[in-house]
Each structure stands twice: as structure tokens, then as C-alpha cells.
Design a protein around this motif. Structure first.
Motif, mmCIF file in Angstrom:
data_model
loop_
_atom_site.group_PDB
_atom_site.id
_atom_site.type_symbol
_atom_site.label_atom_id
_atom_site.label_comp_id
_atom_site.label_asym_id
_atom_site.label_seq_id
_atom_site.Cartn_x
_atom_site.Cartn_y
_atom_site.Cartn_z
ATOM 1 N N PRO A 363 21.872 -57.641 -33.619
ATOM 2 C CA PRO A 363 21.941 -57.482 -32.158
ATOM 3 C C PRO A 363 21.681 -56.050 -31.692
ATOM 4 C CG PRO A 363 23.768 -58.822 -32.939
ATOM 5 C CD PRO A 363 23.099 -58.267 -34.152
ATOM 6 N N ILE A 364 22.174 -55.058 -32.456
ATOM 7 C CA ILE A 364 21.943 -53.670 -32.067
ATOM 8 C C ILE A 364 20.456 -53.327 -32.171
ATOM 9 C CG2 ILE A 364 22.361 -51.268 -32.732
ATOM 10 C CD1 ILE A 364 24.668 -52.553 -31.216
ATOM 11 N N LEU A 365 19.794 -53.820 -33.213
ATOM 12 C CA LEU A 365 18.363 -53.575 -33.367
ATOM 13 C C LEU A 365 17.586 -54.194 -32.207
ATOM 14 C CD1 LEU A 365 15.979 -52.542 -35.087
ATOM 15 C CD2 LEU A 365 16.038 -54.725 -36.332
ATOM 16 N N VAL A 366 17.974 -55.383 -31.793
ATOM 17 C CA VAL A 366 17.296 -56.056 -30.680
ATOM 18 C C VAL A 366 17.498 -55.292 -29.381
ATOM 19 C CG1 VAL A 366 17.277 -58.143 -29.259
ATOM 20 C CG2 VAL A 366 17.378 -58.337 -31.750
ATOM 21 N N VAL A 367 18.747 -54.904 -29.097
ATOM 22 C CA VAL A 367 19.053 -54.203 -27.839
ATOM 23 C C VAL A 367 18.390 -52.830 -27.805
ATOM 24 C CG1 VAL A 367 20.922 -53.170 -26.483
ATOM 25 C CG2 VAL A 367 21.199 -55.451 -27.466
ATOM 26 N N ALA A 368 18.304 -52.168 -28.954
ATOM 27 C CA ALA A 368 17.673 -50.841 -28.991
ATOM 28 C C ALA A 368 16.194 -50.898 -28.656
ATOM 29 C CB ALA A 368 17.874 -50.211 -30.373
ATOM 30 N N ASN A 369 15.606 -52.111 -28.617
ATOM 31 C CA ASN A 369 14.210 -52.290 -28.241
ATOM 32 C C ASN A 369 14.054 -52.883 -26.841
ATOM 33 O OD1 ASN A 369 12.129 -51.738 -30.546
ATOM 34 N ND2 ASN A 369 13.895 -52.647 -31.569
ATOM 35 N N ASP A 370 15.146 -53.030 -26.108
ATOM 36 C CA ASP A 370 15.119 -53.673 -24.795
ATOM 37 C C ASP A 370 15.112 -52.617 -23.686
ATOM 38 O OD1 ASP A 370 15.538 -55.126 -22.490
ATOM 39 O OD2 ASP A 370 16.988 -56.486 -23.402
ATOM 40 N N PRO A 371 14.010 -52.482 -22.951
ATOM 41 C CA PRO A 371 13.945 -51.469 -21.881
ATOM 42 C C PRO A 371 14.979 -51.688 -20.784
ATOM 43 C CG PRO A 371 11.777 -52.437 -22.317
ATOM 44 C CD PRO A 371 12.773 -53.255 -23.079
ATOM 45 N N GLU A 372 15.455 -52.943 -20.622
ATOM 46 C CA GLU A 372 16.460 -53.211 -19.587
ATOM 47 C C GLU A 372 17.741 -52.439 -19.861
ATOM 48 O OE1 GLU A 372 18.952 -57.036 -17.819
ATOM 49 O OE2 GLU A 372 17.079 -57.363 -18.920
ATOM 50 N N TYR A 373 18.092 -52.291 -21.139
ATOM 51 C CA TYR A 373 19.276 -51.517 -21.512
ATOM 52 C C TYR A 373 18.944 -50.044 -21.747
ATOM 53 C CZ TYR A 373 21.815 -55.884 -22.466
ATOM 54 O OH TYR A 373 22.433 -57.114 -22.375
ATOM 55 N N MET A 374 17.767 -49.793 -22.343
ATOM 56 C CA MET A 374 17.485 -48.479 -22.911
ATOM 57 C C MET A 374 16.581 -47.597 -22.054
ATOM 58 S SD MET A 374 19.221 -48.794 -25.621
ATOM 59 C CE MET A 374 18.723 -47.301 -26.470
ATOM 60 N N GLY A 375 15.897 -48.176 -21.084
ATOM 61 C CA GLY A 375 14.977 -47.371 -20.299
ATOM 62 C C GLY A 375 13.871 -46.817 -21.175
ATOM 63 N N ASP A 376 13.668 -45.495 -21.107
ATOM 64 C CA ASP A 376 12.617 -44.876 -21.913
ATOM 65 C C ASP A 376 13.122 -44.437 -23.293
ATOM 66 O OD1 ASP A 376 14.248 -42.782 -21.179
ATOM 67 O OD2 ASP A 376 12.650 -41.517 -20.376
ATOM 68 N N GLN A 377 14.352 -44.836 -23.655
ATOM 69 C CA GLN A 377 14.926 -44.461 -24.950
ATOM 70 C C GLN A 377 14.899 -45.613 -25.957
ATOM 71 O OE1 GLN A 377 16.002 -41.508 -26.057
ATOM 72 N NE2 GLN A 377 15.478 -40.483 -24.145
ATOM 73 N N VAL A 378 13.980 -46.557 -25.767
ATOM 74 C CA VAL A 378 13.835 -47.652 -26.730
ATOM 75 C C VAL A 378 13.378 -47.091 -28.079
ATOM 76 C CG1 VAL A 378 13.335 -49.424 -25.006
ATOM 77 C CG2 VAL A 378 11.464 -48.075 -25.973
ATOM 78 N N ASN A 379 13.587 -47.870 -29.132
ATOM 79 C CA ASN A 379 13.147 -47.451 -30.463
ATOM 80 C C ASN A 379 11.667 -47.099 -30.478
ATOM 81 O OD1 ASN A 379 15.670 -47.879 -31.518
ATOM 82 N ND2 ASN A 379 15.104 -49.662 -32.749
ATOM 83 N N GLY A 380 11.343 -46.038 -31.193
ATOM 84 C CA GLY A 380 9.943 -45.707 -31.436
ATOM 85 C C GLY A 380 9.411 -46.466 -32.641
ATOM 86 N N ARG A 381 8.163 -46.244 -32.965
ATOM 87 C CA ARG A 381 7.539 -46.972 -34.070
ATOM 88 C C ARG A 381 8.192 -46.652 -35.412
ATOM 89 N NH1 ARG A 381 0.987 -46.549 -32.801
ATOM 90 N NH2 ARG A 381 1.020 -47.745 -30.838
ATOM 91 N N VAL A 382 8.508 -45.385 -35.623
ATOM 92 C CA VAL A 382 9.115 -44.991 -36.901
ATOM 93 C C VAL A 382 10.488 -45.639 -37.056
ATOM 94 C CG1 VAL A 382 9.986 -43.057 -38.258
ATOM 95 C CG2 VAL A 382 7.837 -42.828 -37.005
ATOM 96 N N THR A 383 11.293 -45.580 -35.991
ATOM 97 C CA THR A 383 12.627 -46.190 -36.049
ATOM 98 C C THR A 383 12.534 -47.681 -36.289
ATOM 99 O OG1 THR A 383 13.504 -44.498 -34.556
ATOM 100 C CG2 THR A 383 14.803 -46.504 -34.811
ATOM 101 N N ASN A 384 11.601 -48.348 -35.608
ATOM 102 C CA ASN A 384 11.440 -49.794 -35.811
ATOM 103 C C ASN A 384 10.929 -50.121 -37.208
ATOM 104 O OD1 ASN A 384 12.413 -51.001 -33.477
ATOM 105 N ND2 ASN A 384 10.501 -50.702 -32.374
ATOM 106 N N PHE A 385 10.074 -49.267 -37.747
ATOM 107 C CA PHE A 385 9.574 -49.487 -39.099
ATOM 108 C C PHE A 385 10.739 -49.505 -40.093
ATOM 109 C CE2 PHE A 385 8.170 -47.587 -43.154
ATOM 110 C CZ PHE A 385 7.237 -48.528 -43.552
ATOM 111 N N PHE A 386 11.572 -48.467 -40.034
ATOM 112 C CA PHE A 386 12.716 -48.407 -40.937
ATOM 113 C C PHE A 386 13.779 -49.442 -40.557
ATOM 114 C CE2 PHE A 386 10.931 -44.176 -41.723
ATOM 115 C CZ PHE A 386 10.933 -44.177 -43.114
#
Length: 412
Positions: A363-386
Motif C-alpha cells: 500500500p505504501i508503494l502504491v500511495v507513493a505513486n499517487d499524485p492525489e496524495y503526493m503532488g509533485d513528490q511521487v516516486n521517481g523512476r529510480v525509486t520505483n525501479f528499486f
């Protein structure tokens, strides 16, 4: 302005110390000692993997809090729904409660080493001590004192060099199954080490603390400093404990099965002063982890149910939150009062931590990619890769943990 910057620097420094203490709890200490004595350094690779995993997990959780102002279980219930979120809650409470039991048992074992009095008699003292600290102490003092004293565990790094490890020990850093161990046992302990490094309560506590301290976007740098410095230092401490037992016990095929055995090489290399440092460090780490796990039970239930919560709130303002904490402390003490071996509880707690980890990580990984919660602080490509790589690791470890525990008799 200068005074404000000084306060922020001090807060960040103490946050780093808290991360060190949180990483080296009784589960890590016992598991590192057992693994070093049985496998040498052939499982040392798991520690940096676990460090990277907990850094990734904690950074995403802290960023979610700073951007959304929402705590972990509020988001889990919202994203998964009350039924699935409820199952998640029950599993998380069970694992966190088991970890709390292990930490109280660890406190009792340390007090036994200091006093010579049976740990059974120290259980109510440990439970009352944890409860009264949570009841009366300030949140910041509770974090910082246990984190600072937890640094005493770094004495194991000194002891490792005082034992003068043979150059051949470096060859053990290559992953390999020792001749007198089986492949399933090797992987069972690999998962145990991984579970000890990535216990869910660390993230519950870390993210909930961020809500209590009202993190915002301006706090992201301080949060990352805590995560990227504190957890690696904790990992170095874990490797030092593993190294000490590898040097002292593995050549003689002697397994570390108690905290008293762990103290023998410390006493041999550094004398009573080193033993004193080690005992203070272990007591601080286990007490800090007991405080964090107890709080995490209250955090999880209160956030899911929508109750008022917070360690900084007096009981009259968050009664159900504080009652939940007290009930879980009593349950943990009652389990230990049956005479169960605290070391065995510790070993099971780290394995079940690995089993339950996907329930909060995904759930944390999913929310960290959701602009509704995170705005412009969503996961980047490197963070999502790992993040996706570790999602696979977490799922494999979770699926394999119970079968390996059954097949190996819990590593026996």
C-alpha cells in the motif's frame, strides 16, 4: 534564525540516533549472533540488502506523511477498504504484539545478566517500566535517550577488531552454504535476517512520529538524513555483532543461544568495561524497541478506527489509544509469564515480520505513486525501479518463510 537552525540540526542528529536504536532491536541482536556463530559471514550480504529495503520503505513512508499529512493505517483503510484493511490490521497487530513480547523478554534477559535474578521475576518490572515511560515521558525524550544510549552497541565493532579476526574470514563474505548446514536452513536464516531488518513496526512508528511532529515538505531533507544515515549505521552494528560471533564461535562450531553467550567474547576482548557498554546498549535498544512496538499497536488500531491518538496527547484526550497500548503490554507480559523462552519468541517474531511485510509495503508503494496524495513528490523512476525489485523480494520472502520454518524446524 541561528537558534532555529541549531534546533533543527539537533533534532536531525537525534533522529539519526533513534534510527540506529530502532534498527538494532532484540530481534536483530539475537539473529545476528546466531547467524554469525553458525554461518560465519556467509550471510552477511543479507544485512545490506535489508538496510536498502528499510531505507526505501521508511523514505517512502516519511514522504507520504510529509506530503499528505496522513498516517499509515488511515491510508491503508482508505485504499484497501475496511474489510481488507481490517485483515491487514489484524495481521500487523499480531506481528507487532509478538515483537513487543520479544522486546519485553529481551529487557528481562538483560536485567538478569546484570543482577543474577531470574528473568521471570523481571517481566512485570519490564512491563511496568515500559508503561510508565509511555505514560509520563515526553515523546522527544523517549526517542532521544534510548537512541543515544543505543549507540553503546557500537562497542561490538571495537570488540571485533580486538579479537583480531584472521584474514581468511574475508573469504566467508562470498555467499555459500557451510558444509555442516543445509540449503533450506541457510535460506531460513537469510529470511530471518531480512525480517529482522525490515520489521513493520519501525515504519509504523516512523511515519506516525512524522504525523505527531507535523512534518511538511520543508522536513523532507531532515527525514531523509535520518533514514540514509541512521539505518546504515544500524546495519554496521548488526554486521559487527555477526562478526564477533563468527570469530569467537564459528570455528568451534558453537552456536550462540543466549545473551550471556554473546557477552563472552566481549568480556574476553574488552573486559568488564566493554561488557558494561554492551549491556547498556542492548538494554537501551530493547527498551526503545519495546516503546516503539507498544506505541505502534496503539497507532495502528487508532488510525484504522479513526480514534484520537498520539504519544504526546494525555490519556484524557486519547483514552482508547492509551488503553490499547496498556492492553498489549499486559498481553505480552502474560505470554512471557507462561515460561516461554524469550529467545524463541524473538526468533519467531522476525520470521513472522517477513510474512506480514507485504501487507504494509505494497500500500505504501502504491500511495507513493499517487499524485492525489503526493503532488509533485511521487516516486521517481529510480525509486520505483528499486521499489518493484524489493516488492518481489518481500513477496518471495513472505511466501517462503513458513514452509522453510516447518521444513527446518525453525532452523534447528
Amino acid at each position: 534564525m541561528l537558534q532555529q537552525n541549531k534546533i533543527r540540526i539537533t533534532s536531525a542528529s537525534l533522529g539519526i540516533l533513534t534510527a540506529i536504536g530502532g534498527f538494532l532491536d532484540i530481534g536483530d541482536i539475537v539473529t545476528d549472533g546466531v547467524v554469525g556463530s553458525r554461518f560465519g559471514l556467509s550471510l552477511a550480504w543479507v544485512v545490506p540488502v535489508g538496510v536498502v529495503g528499510i531505507i526505501l520503505f521508511a523514505e517512502m513512508s516519511g514522504r507520504v506523511v510529509a506530503c499528505s499529512g496522513r498516517a499509515t493505517f488511515e491510508i491503508i483503510r482508505e485504499r484497501l477498504g475496511p474489510r481488507v484493511g481490517g485483515l491487514n490490521l489484524l495481521a500487523s497487530l499480531a506481528v507487532t504484539g509478538l515483537t513487543l513480547t520479544a522486546e519485553l523478554g529481551g529487557i528481562a534477559l538483560v536485567l538478569q545478566l546484570v543482577s543474577g535474578v531470574a528473568p521471570f521475576l523481571w517481566i512485570p518490572v519490564a512491563a511496568f517500566g515500559v508503561w510508565i515511560i509511555l505514560w509520563r515521558a515526553k515523546y522527544s525524550a523517549m526517542e532521544n535517550v534510548t537512541g543515544l544510549l543505543g549507540l553503546f552497541l557500537m562497542v561490538f565493532a571495537v570488540v571485533f577488531f580486538l579479537l583480531r579476526p584472521a584474514p581468511e574470514l574475508a573469504g566467508d563474505l562470498v555467499p555459500a552454504v557451510p558444509q555442516d548446514e543445509t540449503v533450506p536452513t541457510y535460506w531460513y536464516y537469510a529470511i530471518a535476517l531480512f525480517g529482522a531488518a525490515m520489521t513493520p513496526y519501525e515504519v509504523f512508528f516512523f511515519s506516525s512520529g512524522g504525523v505527531e511532529e507535523r512534518w511538511g515538505a520543508r522536513d523532507l531533507r531532515r527525514m531523509r538524513l535520518n533514514v540514509f544515515v541512521g539505518f546504515p549505521l544500524g546495519g554496521l552494528g548488526a554486521l559487527a555483532i555477526m562478526g564477533v560471533t563468527a570469530v569467537a564461535f564459528q570455528p568451534m562450531s558453537v552456536e550462540v543461544d543466549s545473551l550471556s553467550a554473546l557477552m563472552l567474547p566481549v568480556a574476553q576482548a574488552g573486559g568488564l568495561v566493554a561488557v558494561g557498554f554492551a549491556l547498556v546498549g542492548i538494554l537501551a535498544a530493547t527498551t526503545g524497541a519495546a516503546l516503539e512496538t507498544a506505541l505502534s499497536t496503539g497507532y495502528a488500531l487508532a488510525q484504522y478506527a479513526g480514534w484520537s491518538w498520539g504519544a504526546s496527547r494525555p490519556p484524557r484526550e486519547a483514552a482508547r489509544f492509551h488503553v490499547t497500548i496498556g492492553v498489549f503490554i499486559l498481553i505480552a507480559a502474560a505470554i512471557l509469564a507462561t515460561g516461554v523462552d524469550p529467545i524463541a519468541v524473538t526468533e519467531y517474531s522476525v520470521v513472522f515480520s517477513a510474512v506480514a511485510l507485504p501487507l504494509t509495503y505494497l500500500p505504501i508503494l502504491v500511495v507513493a505513486n499517487d499524485p492525489e496524495y503526493m503532488g509533485d513528490q511521487v516516486n521517481g523512476r529510480v525509486t520505483n525501479f528499486f521499489g518493484l525489485i524489493f516488492l518481489g523480494v518481500v513477496l518471495v520472502a513472505s511466501a517462503a518463510a513458513i514452509p522453510l520454518m516447518i521444513a527446518t524446524g525453525a532452523g534447528r
